[in-house]
Design an enzyme around this catalytic site. Structure first.
Site, short mmCIF file in Angstrom:
data_model
loop_
_atom_site.label_atom_id
_atom_site.label_comp_id
_atom_site.label_asym_id
_atom_site.label_seq_id
_atom_site.Cartn_x
_atom_site.Cartn_y
_atom_site.Cartn_z
N PHE A 230 6.55 0.54 19.53
CA PHE A 230 7.56 1.50 19.35
C PHE A 230 8.98 0.96 18.74
CE2 PHE A 230 7.30 1.51 24.07
CZ PHE A 230 8.21 0.58 24.10
N HIS A 247 13.42 3.38 31.10
CA HIS A 247 14.03 2.38 32.29
C HIS A 247 13.77 0.68 32.15
CE1 HIS A 247 9.96 3.38 34.28
NE2 HIS A 247 10.12 2.00 34.90
#
Length: 294
Positions: A230, A247
């Site tokens: 990504f 996170h």
């Protein structure tokens, strides 16, 4: 003015509990690596008999189990040397359940990532860099086949735990989109469930690293798998989900991930972010610990 910590343990006991926290996690790591949690399906057993079966030291195993049972993890019985499940550990008998998350979090490579954390605090950068000659923890995961396999199973477990809540809150909102892509979708649990309750979705894409999605399958003909990073590119879609991913990255890296998605998103598209949020100060919070693991 800062809120004082909750009352309970003395300051000395509280500080020592944190300082020796790795003692407890190492006891747990050893016990579950031996799969001791599978030995009490028929009730209490002698830990020394179990030690013989597992070809390990009975005295060391007993001491580990006694320490854990004093924290509510397993239960020491009245009969000397006998142990059983406690309400906390009964769930660990499921081989596809939470045991995978614990084995991942207590894996030796995970501990090694943290052993150089002082340098991270001094100089910044990822926890794992010095000890593994790696850019970040994800490089470490992919260097170690066992650690990588545990990571995939652990993420599957976490996904199952959170998918129900996601479906309940916003599951049917996805009916208005033709193509939905789950970024960091692991084994496709969330995407499969979204397709089940949204027949109007024409295509559901599970996107993750090639090694993660290599054996990901579905009986739904609308389901597809794409491997990649990504940070480079993601498949084109008019809706994206990204769950329990951001996170793990710095703010700068999170911006990079979202920019990558934005480049492929169709006009008028939307991103659904499902992740931990640090809401309050001076209270116990797992998300605040997740935030320091990079």
């Amino acid at each position: 003015m800062a809120t004082p910590p909750p009352q309970g343990l003395s300051p000395e006991a509280k500080l020592m509990q944190v300082a020796t926290g790795y003692w407890a996690s190492q006891c747990l790591a050893a016990v579950i690596r031996l799969d001791i949690q599978d030995c009490f399906k028929n009730g209490p057993r002698s830990i020394y008999d179990i030690a013989q079966e597992k070809n390990c030291n009975g005295d060391a195993l007993y001491r580990s189990m006694r320490a854990l049972s004093n924290m509510g993890i397993f239960m020491e019985c009245e009969e000397d040397g006998y142990f059983d499940h406690s309400p906390t550990t009964k769930i660990l008998e499921n081989p596809n359940g939470y045991i995978n998350a614990l084995k991942f979090e207590t894996h030796p490579s995970g501990y090694k990532c943290w052993s150089n954390y002082f340098e991270t605090v001094k100089n910044g950068g990822p926890n794992a860099h010095e000890n593994f000659n790696a850019k970040n923890m994800w490089d470490v995961i992919h260097q170690d086949k066992e650690f990588n396999a545990l990571f995939s199973r652990a993420m599957g477990t976490f996904t199952k735990m959170t998918t129900f809540a996601i479906l309940k809150e916003v599951g049917h909102e996805f009916a208005k989109y033709e193509t939905v892509c789950d970024v960091g979708g692991s084994k496709g649990v969330l995407m499969n469930e979204l397709l089940k309750i949204n027949p109007n979705i024409q295509k559901g894409i599970c996107f993750d690293l090639p090694s993660v999605v290599a054996d990901t399958k579905s009986e739904d003909s609308r389901f597809s798998v794409v491997g990649g990073s990504f940070f480079d590119s993601v498949p084109e879609a008019d809706c994206y989900t990204i769950k329990n991913v951001l996170h793990d990255w710095s703010d700068e890296k999170c911006i990079d991930i979202l920019r990558t998605i934005g480049k492929s998103m169709k006009q008028g598209g939307k991103i659904y972010i499902f992740d931990s949020i640090i809401k309050t100060k001076n209270t116990p919070s797992l998300p605040s610990l997740l935030d320091v693991r990079k």
